[in-house]
Design an enzyme around this catalytic site. Structure first.
Site, PDB file in Angstrom:
ATOM      1  N   HIS A  24       0.837  -1.205   0.000  1.00 25.99           N
ATOM      2  CA  HIS A  24       0.000   0.000   0.000  1.00 25.99           C
ATOM      3  C   HIS A  24       0.874   1.259   0.000  1.00 25.99           C
ATOM      4  CE1 HIS A  24      -2.898   2.803   2.261  1.00 25.99           C
ATOM      5  NE2 HIS A  24      -3.426   2.630   1.068  1.00 25.99           N
ATOM      6  N   HIS A  66      -0.839  11.069  -2.632  1.00 32.66           N
ATOM      7  CA  HIS A  66      -2.150  10.661  -2.111  1.00 32.66           C
ATOM      8  C   HIS A  66      -3.101  11.835  -1.895  1.00 32.66           C
ATOM      9  CE1 HIS A  66      -5.123   9.611   0.988  1.00 32.66           C
ATOM     10  NE2 HIS A  66      -5.098   8.412   0.444  1.00 32.66           N
TER      11      HIS A  66
HETATM   12  O1  G3P Z   1      -6.435   1.511  -3.187  1.00 33.44           O
HETATM   13  C1  G3P Z   1      -6.644   1.166  -1.868  1.00 33.44           C
HETATM   14  C2  G3P Z   1      -6.435   2.303  -0.918  1.00 33.44           C
HETATM   15  O2  G3P Z   1      -5.238   2.953  -1.242  1.00 33.44           O
HETATM   16  C3  G3P Z   1      -7.566   3.275  -0.916  1.00 33.44           C
HETATM   17  O3  G3P Z   1      -7.449   4.270   0.056  1.00 33.44           O
HETATM   18  O4  G3P Z   1      -6.914   6.513   0.883  1.00 33.44           O
HETATM   19  O5  G3P Z   1      -5.193   4.733   1.008  1.00 33.44           O
HETATM   20  O6  G3P Z   1      -5.804   5.729  -1.191  1.00 33.44           O
HETATM   21  P1  G3P Z   1      -6.276   5.349   0.188  1.00 33.44           P
HETATM   22 MG    MG Z   2      -4.652   4.532  -2.579  1.00 36.24          MG
END
Ligand code: G3P
Ligand code: MG
Length: 261
Positions: A24, A66
């Site tokens: 992630h 992000h």
């Molecule tokens: O793609 C999964 C996850 O990354 C979605 O949430 O806020 O971490 O981008 P976020």
């Molecule tokens: Mg994400």
């Protein structure tokens, strides 16, 4: 009515072979999120695929980041969709990550080049920053041309952005991100001809996983930072777990992928 396997395969486009574990924001527990250095660290740790986020600058350059703004992570301030690429000179998005050097805001182009060099797969999440979806996808599409489509899934919480991907990049695998599985969510997957559902892990159970599979979708889940929970979800039929701690999963998780690629 449930579709047979061969009917599902009529869905157009490339169908990437997914890994069980996806890092992630590259590998958020070990390195500053969404950076070139984090991707190198993920590769060093044996991670096969990474998830990262993309947004557009005012000059239409897609960058890996992000948040809509720079404040949370960097030594600078500003809203990306109001900035030019030149405005990012000197910005350090590792500024708040203790013990790390300097990391620039990577462009999507720079990131794709590194991922290609390291032979990593990519779940590219397109963030909805309120810009015209046609403009956003038009800026991203040419960047993706040189990237191996068998190692790429584009995802978004925005149906409008995914519809644009369907129109402008029909061959590439699309995934719909959902925080909750309520209402007509599986109809949305069908109408987007989605390759995958990307669900918050709390919304997944035997029934929701089966419902997603019944419309021909792979199931990915985020953000699972508990190994036992990840194992439970994989046993229930989840294809891939997106996690901040991919380094804590043994190499046995993605051995099949090693053999195939
Ligand atoms: O793609 C999964 C996850 O990354 C979605 O949430 O806020 O971490 O981008 P976020
Ligand atoms: Mg994400």
């Amino acid at each position: 009515m449930l579709k047979t396997e061969s009917e599902r395969d009529l869905r157009p486009g490339v169908k990437p072979q997914l890994p069980k574990i996806i890092g992630h924001r590259a590998i958020a527990s070990l390195a500053p999120e969404n950076t070139l250095g984090a991707v190198r660290e993920a590769a060093r740790q044996g991670v096969k695929w990474v998830e990262m986020d993309v947004s557009l600058l005012a000059d239409d350059t897609p960058v890996i980041h992000h948040d809509p703004t720079l404040e949370r992570l960097s030594n600078a301030t500003g809203t990306l969709c109001e900035m030019q690429l030149a405005d990012l000179a000197g910005v350090n998005v590792a500024a708040r990550f203790e013990g790390w050097g300097v990391e620039p805001v990577p462009t999507l182009r720079e990131m794709l080049a590194l991922l290609t060099e390291l032979k990593l797969g990519f779940n590219l999440e397109i963030k909805d920053q309120g810009l015209d979806p046609a403009r956003v996808v038009a800026a991203i599409a040419p960047e993706l041309c040189a990237f191996d489509p068998a190692r790429l899934v584009i995802s978004s919480f925005s149906e409008a952005l995914l519809q644009e991907c369907q129109r402008q990049l029909p061959e590439l695998a699309r995934g719909l991100l959902l925080s909750e599985l309520e209402g007509n969510w599986s109809d949305k997957l069908e109408s987007l001809q989605a390759f995958s559902l990307h669900s918050h892990w709390r919304a997944l159970n035997e029934q929701t996983i089966a419902q997603a599979k019944a419309v021909g979708c792979r199931v990915l889940t985020w953000t699972v930072n508990d190994i036992e929970e990840a194992q439970r979800l994989l046993q229930l039929g989840v294809d891939s777990v997106i996690t901040d701690i991919p380094q804590q999963f043994g190499s046995e998780y993605d051995r099949e992928l090693d053999e195939a690629q």
